[in-house]
Design a protein around this motif. Structure first.
Motif, PDB file in Angstrom:
ATOM      1  N   SER B  69       0.817  -1.209   0.000  1.00 22.70           N
ATOM      2  CA  SER B  69       0.000   0.000   0.000  1.00 22.70           C
ATOM      3  C   SER B  69       0.859   1.271   0.000  1.00 22.70           C
ATOM      4  O   SER B  69       0.351   2.363  -0.272  1.00 22.70           O
ATOM      5  N   LYS B  70       2.146   1.105   0.311  1.00 25.63           N
ATOM      6  CA  LYS B  70       3.087   2.236   0.284  1.00 25.63           C
ATOM      7  C   LYS B  70       4.369   1.761  -0.385  1.00 25.63           C
ATOM      8  O   LYS B  70       4.702   0.571  -0.319  1.00 25.63           O
ATOM      9  N   THR B  71       5.089   2.655  -0.997  1.00 22.30           N
ATOM     10  CA  THR B  71       6.344   2.292  -1.655  1.00 22.30           C
ATOM     11  C   THR B  71       7.280   1.561  -0.714  1.00 22.30           C
ATOM     12  O   THR B  71       7.944   0.604  -1.101  1.00 22.30           O
ATOM     13  N   GLU B  72       7.323   1.986   0.535  1.00 25.58           N
ATOM     14  CA  GLU B  72       8.345   1.480   1.443  1.00 25.58           C
ATOM     15  C   GLU B  72       8.008   0.171   2.138  1.00 25.58           C
ATOM     16  O   GLU B  72       8.876  -0.437   2.739  1.00 25.58           O
ATOM     17  N   ASP B  73       6.760  -0.282   2.071  1.00 29.20           N
ATOM     18  CA  ASP B  73       6.369  -1.479   2.816  1.00 29.20           C
ATOM     19  C   ASP B  73       5.787  -2.561   1.913  1.00 29.20           C
ATOM     20  O   ASP B  73       4.933  -2.292   1.060  1.00 29.20           O
TER      21      ASP B  73
END
Lengths: 111, 112
Positions: B69-73
């Motif tokens: 849902s997010k670039t980092e996760d």
């Protein structure tokens, strides 16, 4: 056709000797051939990689030899040191596709 | 280490329970991967992501799902853990599908 076959499964080399690990592939569309090194308890890390437009690539004591006609590539570690003891993985991929990994070679360098 | 963390680092769980592993990166890599590593099998790709909400199956995806849902996760979920899913799980990141992959430290999962 998607497999990458790696040998040997394990290898013991005396300090100062040459370690050689071999990989073979079938898919002629593969165009990227990396080697990864993994120490116990750590994730793999890229060691050296080659593309099929060259037959050899050398970085320090590590050399990849690539034989396009035989569909084989190998990793040579010159003057092997105890600190080189690790598991080594070859891999291959074609553009925009994922890496296909060999099963790994556990290398032990004896002092 | 390309700013990659995995959590938890170790987990013991029981058969039939759901498990979620987390991979977090700080360097804005587009591609993220989940692998499992088992003796004699090397690294096997479970799922990968090529952008937020863009994911695809790998070689051994049965019994696993992912979300980004997010670039980092990048999350890996074992919907109902089985003993065959006992393994070391590695997250990796990269800028393209065939470029260098940077691996996290791994999560050792034991399913009893």
């Amino acid at each position: 056709q998607q497999q990458v076959k790696q040998s040997p499964q394990s290898l013991i080399v005396q300090k100062g000797g040459i370690s050689i690990i071999n990989c073979a592939y079938e898919n002629t569309a593969f165009d990227y051939f990396p080697w990864y090194q993994q120490f116990p308890g750590k994730g793999p890390a890229l060691l050296i990689a080659i593309r099929p437009d060259v037959s050899e690539k050398k970085e320090g004591r590590f050399t990849i030899s690539f034989n396009k006609s035989a569909k084989q590539f190998s990793l040579h570690i010159m003057d092997s040191q105890p600190g080189d003891s690790a598991t080594y993985f070859c891999a291959a991929s074609k553009r925009n596709y994922q890496l296909i990994w060999g099963a790994g070679t556990k290398l032990i360098i004896k002092p | 280490d390309a700013g990659i963390t995995q959590s938890p680092r170790h987990k013991v769980t029981e058969t039939g329970t759901p498990v979620t592993l987390r991979c977090h990166q700080t360097e804005n890599h587009r591609y993220m991967y989940w692998y499992r590593q088992d003796p004699g099998h090397g690294l096997r790709l479970i799922h990968y992501s090529y952008g937020v909400k863009d994911t695809d199956k790998g070689e051994v995806s049965d019994g696993y799902s992912v979300s980004r849902s997010k670039t980092e996760d990048f999350l890996l979920t074992l919907e109902s853990a089985t003993s065959s899913q006992t393994s070391v799980y590695f997250c990796a990141v990269g800028y393209s599908g065939t470029d260098t992959q940077y691996f996290g430290p791994g999560t050792r999962l034991t399913v009893l």
